[in-house]
Design an enzyme around this catalytic site. Structure first.
Site, PDB file in Angstrom:
ATOM      1  N   ASP A 128      -1.303  -6.902   7.866  1.00 22.78           N
ATOM      2  CA  ASP A 128      -2.754  -6.741   7.738  1.00 22.78           C
ATOM      3  C   ASP A 128      -3.254  -7.375   6.431  1.00 22.78           C
ATOM      4  O   ASP A 128      -2.785  -8.436   6.057  1.00 22.78           O
ATOM      5  CB  ASP A 128      -3.128  -5.256   7.844  1.00 22.78           C
ATOM      6  CG  ASP A 128      -2.548  -4.411   6.724  1.00 22.78           C
ATOM      7  OD1 ASP A 128      -1.499  -4.781   6.152  1.00 22.78           O
ATOM      8  OD2 ASP A 128      -3.142  -3.353   6.411  1.00 22.78           O
ATOM      9  N   GLY A 177       0.007  -4.785   0.667  1.00 22.32           N
ATOM     10  CA  GLY A 177      -1.232  -4.611  -0.087  1.00 22.32           C
ATOM     11  C   GLY A 177      -1.322  -5.485  -1.312  1.00 22.32           C
ATOM     12  O   GLY A 177      -2.419  -5.877  -1.729  1.00 22.32           O
ATOM     13  N   GLU A 211       5.857  -5.735   7.652  1.00 18.91           N
ATOM     14  CA  GLU A 211       5.271  -4.616   8.394  1.00 18.91           C
ATOM     15  C   GLU A 211       5.888  -4.353   9.765  1.00 18.91           C
ATOM     16  O   GLU A 211       5.907  -3.207  10.226  1.00 18.91           O
ATOM     17  CB  GLU A 211       3.754  -4.833   8.540  1.00 18.91           C
ATOM     18  CG  GLU A 211       2.972  -4.659   7.259  1.00 18.91           C
ATOM     19  CD  GLU A 211       3.000  -5.874   6.347  1.00 18.91           C
ATOM     20  OE1 GLU A 211       2.492  -5.789   5.220  1.00 18.91           O
ATOM     21  OE2 GLU A 211       3.566  -6.921   6.761  1.00 18.91           O
ATOM     22  N   GLY A 253       0.835  -1.189   0.000  1.00 20.06           N
ATOM     23  CA  GLY A 253       0.000   0.000   0.000  1.00 20.06           C
ATOM     24  C   GLY A 253       0.872   1.241   0.000  1.00 20.06           C
ATOM     25  O   GLY A 253       2.073   1.193   0.266  1.00 20.06           O
TER      26      GLY A 253
END
Length: 380
Positions: A171, A140, A163, A92
């Site tokens: 996530d 992402g 992350e 992302g």
């Protein structure tokens, strides 16, 4: 990474399936290109200079189009890919989110809400979903691919969930798919950010098939040429292409350490894992301790708890939990500090607060998972 497939296809008049094409995009410079080719929908992530990093405008184009295609009884398959030579999707647009965090921009709520809604749709859409993950596939990009039925890796594929190194957590449904990998592999990947490449992504159970990158264009043509494909027929086609690919005959990169991963990363807390590694005292264990020492202690403890809970949760439940966690991280020091050190100042010297795992209070970690106000909860 569109590979200019459509242009070449239209020059082959013997392939009637390609003659019915609708380009939903208005410009080839769009950050995401959406095309309907016969009864197939093709999504191309088109930010090659940014390694096809996913931003909110891209999400807002992909999600509604997927809903339209899902509701169209004539549609038979979705294909998603990226443009350029390097990446499917490197993650992302975290830098933009971090800057928005400091300014109080609603992007910090909107991005994660709408990204997770898109992740849920890719995992539940009533159409075969084929992700061609040729190149870097992280964060992402994993969320856009891993929940679908088919993920096709190549020798260029680089998979990771890094992350914890930027003060965040794995996530995009990481709490769902990571605990379901064999043994403690998912926890290991989540905590350390270890990178898997090429056919190892298949061996780990993340990709479903492998083809050489020079066959990706032909594979896409074969997929689009299928008249009315079933899941079984798509699988047969992917297996056929895999059999025709040259796969380097070597052991899984983690083969000789899987035993230690499954043993030393076993435990009911991160503290136990660290104790296991410390007691083992092998060179490999020492290396893992050094890696973990570089990560955000808060991120490590949240990640461990997240994956423990995710073992027994549905994808929907996991994404709702992750949205709560994401909003707590948006208010936390470590996320901005991690992005600053890696992506903004690029000094790679984050100053975490708290600085050690021992200093991270368990009550604080529990607060990351607490239910949000009703109007702020993720709706799926």
């Amino acid at each position: 990474m569109i590979f200019k497939v459509i242009k070449s296809i239209l020059n082959v008049k013997s392939r009637p399936a390609y003659h019915i094409m609708k380009k939903i995009s208005t410009s080839v410079t769009d950050e995401v290109i959406l095309e309907k080719i016969g009864n197939k929908g093709v999504i191309t992530l088109n930010r090659p200079k940014a390694l096809n990093a996913l931003n909110l405008p891209m999400i807002r184009r992909i999600h509604p189009q997927l809903k339209v295609w899902e509701a169209d009884p004539s549609m038979k398959m979705i294909i998603i890919k990226g443009t350029g030579e390097k990446a499917f999707c490197a993650g992302g647009d975290i830098r933009a989110i971090a800057l928005a965090t400091k300014s109080g921009d609603p992007l910090t709520e909107d991005f994660f809400r709408e990204e997770y809604q898109l992740n849920f749709l890719t995992g539940t859409i009533q159409l075969p979903y084929v992700a061609l993950i040729d190149g870097i596939t992280m964060g992402g990009g994993v969320g856009l691919s891993v929940h679908g039925q088919f993920r096709v890796a190549t020798e260029k594929t680089v998979f990771a969930m890094p992350e914890t190194a930027i003060g965040f957590f794995p996530d995009v449904g990481g709490s769902h798919f990571l605990p379901r990998l064999p043994g403690k592999l998912g926890l290991y990947l989540a905590l350390t950010g270890f990178r898997l490449t090429g056919h190892d992504v298949v061996k780990a159970g993340i990709a479903t098939h492998f083809v050489n990158s020079n066959r990706i264009k032909a594979l896409e043509e074969d997929l689009v040429r299928m008249d009315s494909p079933s899941i079984q027929e798509i699988d047969r086609l992917l297996c056929k292409n895999q059999e025709q690919s040259v796969i380097e005959k070597k052991d899984f990169v983690l083969k000789h350490t899987l035993g230690k991963i499954n043993t030393l990363f076993e435990g009911d807390s991160l503290k136990v894992v660290i104790e296991n590694l410390t007691k083992d005292n092998s060179e490999w264990a020492k290396q893992q301790l050094q890696i973990l020492a570089k990560m955000s202690p808060t991120s490590l403890k949240v990640t461990f708890h997240q994956l423990e809970l995710g073992k027994s949760m549905t994808l929907q439940e996991c994404l709702k939990m992750e949205y709560r966690i994401s909003q707590r991280f948006m208010k936390d020091h470590d996320f901005y500090e991690g992005v600053r050190s890696v992506l903004i100042d690029k000094d790679n010297k984050p100053v975490w607060k708290p600085a050690t795992v021992e200093e991270v209070n368990d009550d604080v970690i529990e607060a990351y998972f607490a239910v949000l106000p009703k109007d702020k909860e993720l709706a799926l």
